[in-house]
Scaffold this motif. Structure first.
Motif, PDB file in Angstrom:
ATOM      1  N   ALA A  11      29.021  42.968  33.429  1.00 11.96           N
ATOM      2  CA  ALA A  11      30.190  42.148  33.098  1.00 11.96           C
ATOM      3  C   ALA A  11      30.966  41.765  34.359  1.00 11.96           C
ATOM      4  O   ALA A  11      31.418  40.620  34.505  1.00 11.96           O
ATOM      5  CB  ALA A  11      31.101  42.900  32.124  1.00 11.96           C
ATOM      6  N   ILE A  12      31.112  42.710  35.278  1.00  9.73           N
ATOM      7  CA  ILE A  12      31.836  42.442  36.521  1.00  9.73           C
ATOM      8  C   ILE A  12      31.100  41.419  37.369  1.00  9.73           C
ATOM      9  O   ILE A  12      31.695  40.469  37.897  1.00  9.73           O
ATOM     10  CB  ILE A  12      32.059  43.754  37.306  1.00  9.73           C
ATOM     11  N   ILE A  13      29.794  41.593  37.504  1.00 10.67           N
ATOM     12  CA  ILE A  13      28.993  40.670  38.325  1.00 10.67           C
ATOM     13  C   ILE A  13      29.034  39.260  37.756  1.00 10.67           C
ATOM     14  O   ILE A  13      29.235  38.275  38.490  1.00 10.67           O
ATOM     15  CB  ILE A  13      27.541  41.176  38.439  1.00 10.67           C
ATOM     16  N   THR A  14      28.844  39.138  36.442  1.00 10.95           N
ATOM     17  CA  THR A  14      28.860  37.794  35.837  1.00 10.95           C
ATOM     18  C   THR A  14      30.259  37.186  35.891  1.00 10.95           C
ATOM     19  O   THR A  14      30.402  35.959  36.021  1.00 10.95           O
ATOM     20  CB  THR A  14      28.355  37.846  34.385  1.00 10.95           C
ATOM     21  N   MET A  15      31.291  38.024  35.817  1.00  8.44           N
ATOM     22  CA  MET A  15      32.664  37.517  35.946  1.00  8.44           C
ATOM     23  C   MET A  15      32.919  36.975  37.349  1.00  8.44           C
ATOM     24  O   MET A  15      33.539  35.916  37.511  1.00  8.44           O
ATOM     25  CB  MET A  15      33.663  38.627  35.630  1.00  8.44           C
ATOM     26  N   ILE A  16      32.428  37.682  38.362  1.00  7.20           N
ATOM     27  CA  ILE A  16      32.586  37.204  39.737  1.00  7.20           C
ATOM     28  C   ILE A  16      31.896  35.857  39.915  1.00  7.20           C
ATOM     29  O   ILE A  16      32.460  34.925  40.506  1.00  7.20           O
ATOM     30  CB  ILE A  16      31.994  38.224  40.736  1.00  7.20           C
ATOM     31  N   ILE A  17      30.677  35.756  39.402  1.00  5.88           N
ATOM     32  CA  ILE A  17      29.934  34.496  39.510  1.00  5.88           C
ATOM     33  C   ILE A  17      30.718  33.367  38.853  1.00  5.88           C
ATOM     34  O   ILE A  17      30.831  32.259  39.400  1.00  5.88           O
ATOM     35  CB  ILE A  17      28.540  34.634  38.869  1.00  5.88           C
ATOM     36  N   ASP A  18      31.283  33.639  37.696  1.00  6.13           N
ATOM     37  CA  ASP A  18      32.070  32.642  36.963  1.00  6.13           C
ATOM     38  C   ASP A  18      33.273  32.190  37.780  1.00  6.13           C
ATOM     39  O   ASP A  18      33.523  30.986  37.954  1.00  6.13           O
ATOM     40  CB  ASP A  18      32.518  33.232  35.629  1.00  6.13           C
ATOM     41  N   HIS A  19      34.031  33.143  38.303  1.00  5.06           N
ATOM     42  CA  HIS A  19      35.277  32.806  39.004  1.00  5.06           C
ATOM     43  C   HIS A  19      35.029  32.194  40.377  1.00  5.06           C
ATOM     44  O   HIS A  19      35.759  31.289  40.794  1.00  5.06           O
ATOM     45  CB  HIS A  19      36.154  34.053  39.115  1.00  5.06           C
ATOM     46  N   VAL A  20      34.006  32.666  41.063  1.00  4.80           N
ATOM     47  CA  VAL A  20      33.641  32.038  42.344  1.00  4.80           C
ATOM     48  C   VAL A  20      33.176  30.604  42.096  1.00  4.80           C
ATOM     49  O   VAL A  20      33.541  29.685  42.834  1.00  4.80           O
ATOM     50  CB  VAL A  20      32.541  32.851  43.059  1.00  4.80           C
TER      51      VAL A  20
END
Length: 235
Positions: A11-20
């Motif tokens: 969840a954290i990794i995919t959230m970072i990808i989304d926000h970046v």
């Protein structure tokens, strides 16, 4: 089978990808599609937390305190100002979702409890829409599905698909006043994000190797602030 810590890290990794992607590559649809996975996983993890926590009041206050802490970073990241009141961060969605779970449990032994549960869900969906919580009503809907149906995999998959492809476009159109094309795109993106169900339905409920609890709570506001600082003052 996957542990809850593994889900948190996905969840954290995919959230970072989304926000970046949102900050630096706004036209890259792939980043946003990948990012749809994170929130669905967080909704599922919330239902696990509500089930196994020893103190739901403390759990709620942790979520709500970090909703307040995240307010400025979220406002800066999303809207370029310190106090943007027209759209509230995801911790508000999660903390109020926990309140919804409390009420669902409270009425479960009352007569006509199924009707009361639907009314509770509808009430919180309207709260999400009225106060413009991040992910709006769809967050409450996913939490309701995961909590009420628990290990009933077929019902979870079916309800999530219906929510994404039918409920989300309709609500986006009639409550957020989006044109149908945009509303349908929202639904399709959320549907693609249901890839996360592969990980969710294979979760064994075990904690696994956890990082400190403070890391998981603080990561959201900290990473938003870092992305905003990099975008405004470095690049």
């Amino acid at each position: 089978m996957f542990s809850t810590s593994f889900l948190k890290h996905i969840a954290i990794i995919t959230m970072i990808i989304d926000h970046v992607g949102s900050a630096f590559f706004p036209n890259n649809i792939l980043c946003r599609v990948i990012g749809r996975m994170s929130f669905i996983i967080f909704c599922y993890l919330l239902t696990l937390g509500a089930t196994f926590t020893k103190n739901r009041k403390k759990y709620f206050f942790r979520l709500f305190i970090f909703a307040i802490i995240s307010f400025v970073p979220f406002s800066l990241f999303g809207f370029g100002e310190c106090f943007y009141l027209k759209y509230l961060n995801v911790f508000f969605t999660l903390s109020f979702s926990l309140l919804m779970i409390y009420l669902l449990d409270y009425v479960k032994n009352i007569r006509f409890n199924n009707l009361l549960k639907i009314l509770i869900l509808i009430s919180f969906c309207f709260i999400g829409i009225y106060f413009n919580f991040d992910y709006g009503f769809i967050g409450f809907l996913f939490v309701y599905i995961f909590y009420e149906f628990k290990n009933k995999k077929f019902l979870i998959i079916t309800c999530c698909i219906i929510s994404s492809l039918l409920c989300l476009p309709i609500v986006k159109h009639y409550f957020y006043y989006e044109i149908w094309t945009i509303s349908i795109v929202y639904g399709v993106l959320e549907f693609i994000g249901l890839i996360s169900l592969f990980f969710i339905l294979k979760c064994n409920g075990q904690k696994g190797k956890q990082l400190p609890k403070l890391f998981y709570y603080s990561f959201y506001p900290v990473h938003l602030l870092i992305i905003w600082l990099v975008k405004c003052y470095i690049l």
